[in-house]
Design a protein around this motif. Structure first.
Motif, mmCIF file in Angstrom:
data_model
loop_
_atom_site.group_PDB
_atom_site.id
_atom_site.type_symbol
_atom_site.label_atom_id
_atom_site.label_comp_id
_atom_site.label_asym_id
_atom_site.label_seq_id
_atom_site.Cartn_x
_atom_site.Cartn_y
_atom_site.Cartn_z
ATOM 1 N N LYS A 57 0.854 -1.189 0.000
ATOM 2 C CA LYS A 57 0.000 0.000 0.000
ATOM 3 C C LYS A 57 0.889 1.238 0.000
ATOM 4 O O LYS A 57 1.850 1.328 0.778
ATOM 5 C CB LYS A 57 -0.911 -0.013 1.243
ATOM 6 N N ARG A 58 0.575 2.202 -0.879
ATOM 7 C CA ARG A 58 1.342 3.451 -0.943
ATOM 8 C C ARG A 58 0.773 4.447 0.071
ATOM 9 O O ARG A 58 -0.401 4.822 -0.006
ATOM 10 C CB ARG A 58 1.283 4.037 -2.353
ATOM 11 N N ILE A 59 1.620 4.851 1.003
ATOM 12 C CA ILE A 59 1.248 5.857 1.997
ATOM 13 C C ILE A 59 2.323 6.924 1.961
ATOM 14 O O ILE A 59 3.494 6.649 2.254
ATOM 15 C CB ILE A 59 1.127 5.257 3.412
ATOM 16 N N GLY A 60 1.948 8.123 1.594
ATOM 17 C CA GLY A 60 2.946 9.154 1.347
ATOM 18 C C GLY A 60 3.682 8.834 0.059
ATOM 19 O O GLY A 60 3.088 8.621 -0.989
ATOM 20 N N LYS A 61 4.991 8.743 0.167
ATOM 21 C CA LYS A 61 5.812 8.459 -1.016
ATOM 22 C C LYS A 61 6.472 7.095 -0.962
ATOM 23 O O LYS A 61 7.373 6.799 -1.749
ATOM 24 C CB LYS A 61 6.898 9.542 -1.155
ATOM 25 N N GLU A 62 6.050 6.241 -0.046
ATOM 26 C CA GLU A 62 6.662 4.924 0.080
ATOM 27 C C GLU A 62 5.601 3.829 0.044
ATOM 28 O O GLU A 62 4.459 4.045 0.442
ATOM 29 C CB GLU A 62 7.472 4.823 1.385
#
Length: 340
Positions: free
Chosen positions: A120-125
């Motif tokens: 899952k992408r959260i922010g840029k990671e």
């Protein structure tokens, strides 16, 4: 004379007694020998049966194993079943992606297990969100086993409510105002993920313009004509379907942007899953995906979105409360600052 006759009788009687004793002893030995021979025969027969059975099993196991591999290899059946599983995840799990190197398959006797990690992408990671384990008996999947690593996981059974996204004309669930309060209490030095539902249907590009450049739209929920009532023609609850809005530059992802737009890939996936809808619905843990109704509707009316998964810095996500295009919001995952 009488004395001699008496002696002869005693001698004869002694011979007779001795002969009887010898006969009885011989008979006893013969019976014991016969019992031993029968017992030995049974033991040898048992050993022979066991050896024959082992030989048959040793012959059957490689034959069955080879047959299983041929079953899944001919016509690319194994790859087809893997495609059903992975593509179902992309269009039914908001803001979820996969990595090719994290997928494993194991073929057994006319069954196949596949196991893969989801991210899952959260922010840029990208963060590992969990793990899927799916068992196929021939070409029929069981309901997937899921190990979730999320702080706020979605329920295992898909429904409109469980996915936190709501059509503009659907009834508004009560109590969603507290989600904005929760967002206000999160630290500024964090990034988060939120599920937003819109006040009206719009194109994905239009949605991005409404939200600005300080947040990123990761996944959009598509209007298919069923989201208003949240059930299909048979009365079964339907889960949201959608697609990643951003290009995934990994070779593995179908949304890599090389030959088609994400919208075109999305429609191709729906047509692909439509042919195996029963299997796709089981992998999605949904009663139905209703693709026979939804695909023609989208082709006729075009792709319009009614909700999305958005990520960005918490201060920027708070500003979405003032956006007139947003009807409701639910907070997803939160991580330490990684916005670049």
């Amino acid at each position: 004379m009488k004395v001699n006759n008496q002696e002869d009788k005693e001698i004869y009687q002694s011979y007779i007694n001795h002969s009887i004793q010898d006969f009885e002893n011989n008979q006893t030995n013969n019976v014991e020998n016969q019992k031993f021979i029968v017992k030995k025969g049974k033991y040898m027969a048992l050993i022979t049966t066991i050896l024959i059975s082992l030989a048959i099993l040793l012959l059957i196991i490689p034959v069955m194993t080879l047959s299983s591999y041929l079953y899944y290899a001919i016509g690319g059946k194994a790859n087809h079943l893997i495609d059903i599983a992975t593509k179902t995840v992309y269009v039914t799990e908001p803001n979820i992606s996969l990595e090719e190197m994290e997928l494993e398959e194991h073929i057994k006797f006319f069954s196949m297990d596949i196991q893969f990690d989801i991210f899952k992408r959260i922010g840029k990671e990208d963060y590992k969100a969990g793990e899927y384990f799916i068992n196929y008996a021939f070409d029929k999947p069981a309901f997937p086993e899921r190990e979730t690593l999320l702080d706020r996981p979605l329920p295992k059974v898909s429904s409109m409510e469980s996915h936190r996204l709501f059509h503009p004309d659907a009834a508004k669930p009560p109590g969603l105002e507290v989600e904005w309060d929760l967002l206000k209490k999160l630290p500024d030095g964090t990034v988060g993920e939120v599920y937003i539902s819109l006040t009206k249907l719009m194109k994905a590009g239009e949605l991005e313009k409404h939200l600005g450049k300080n947040v990123e739209v990761r996944w959009v929920a598509v209007d298919t004509g069923l989201e208003k009532k949240e059930i299909d023609k048979d009365g079964y609850p339907v889960a949201p379907i959608g697609y990643p809005l951003q290009i995934d530059h990994t070779t593995w992802s179908p949304f890599n942007g090389r030959d088609q737009t994400n919208e075109e890939v999305f429609m191709d996936i729906l047509e692909f899953l439509r042919k195996d809808e029963e299997n796709a619905a089981k992998i999605a843990s949904a009663k139905t995906l209703a693709l026979e109704e939804r695909v023609p509707y989208i082709k006729k009316n075009g792709i319009h979105v009614y909700g999305a998964v958005v990520t960005g810095p918490i201060p920027e996500l708070r500003k979405l409360q003032e956006n007139e295009a947003i009807r409701t919001m639910k907070v997803g995952e939160v991580k330490l600052w990684n916005w670049k």
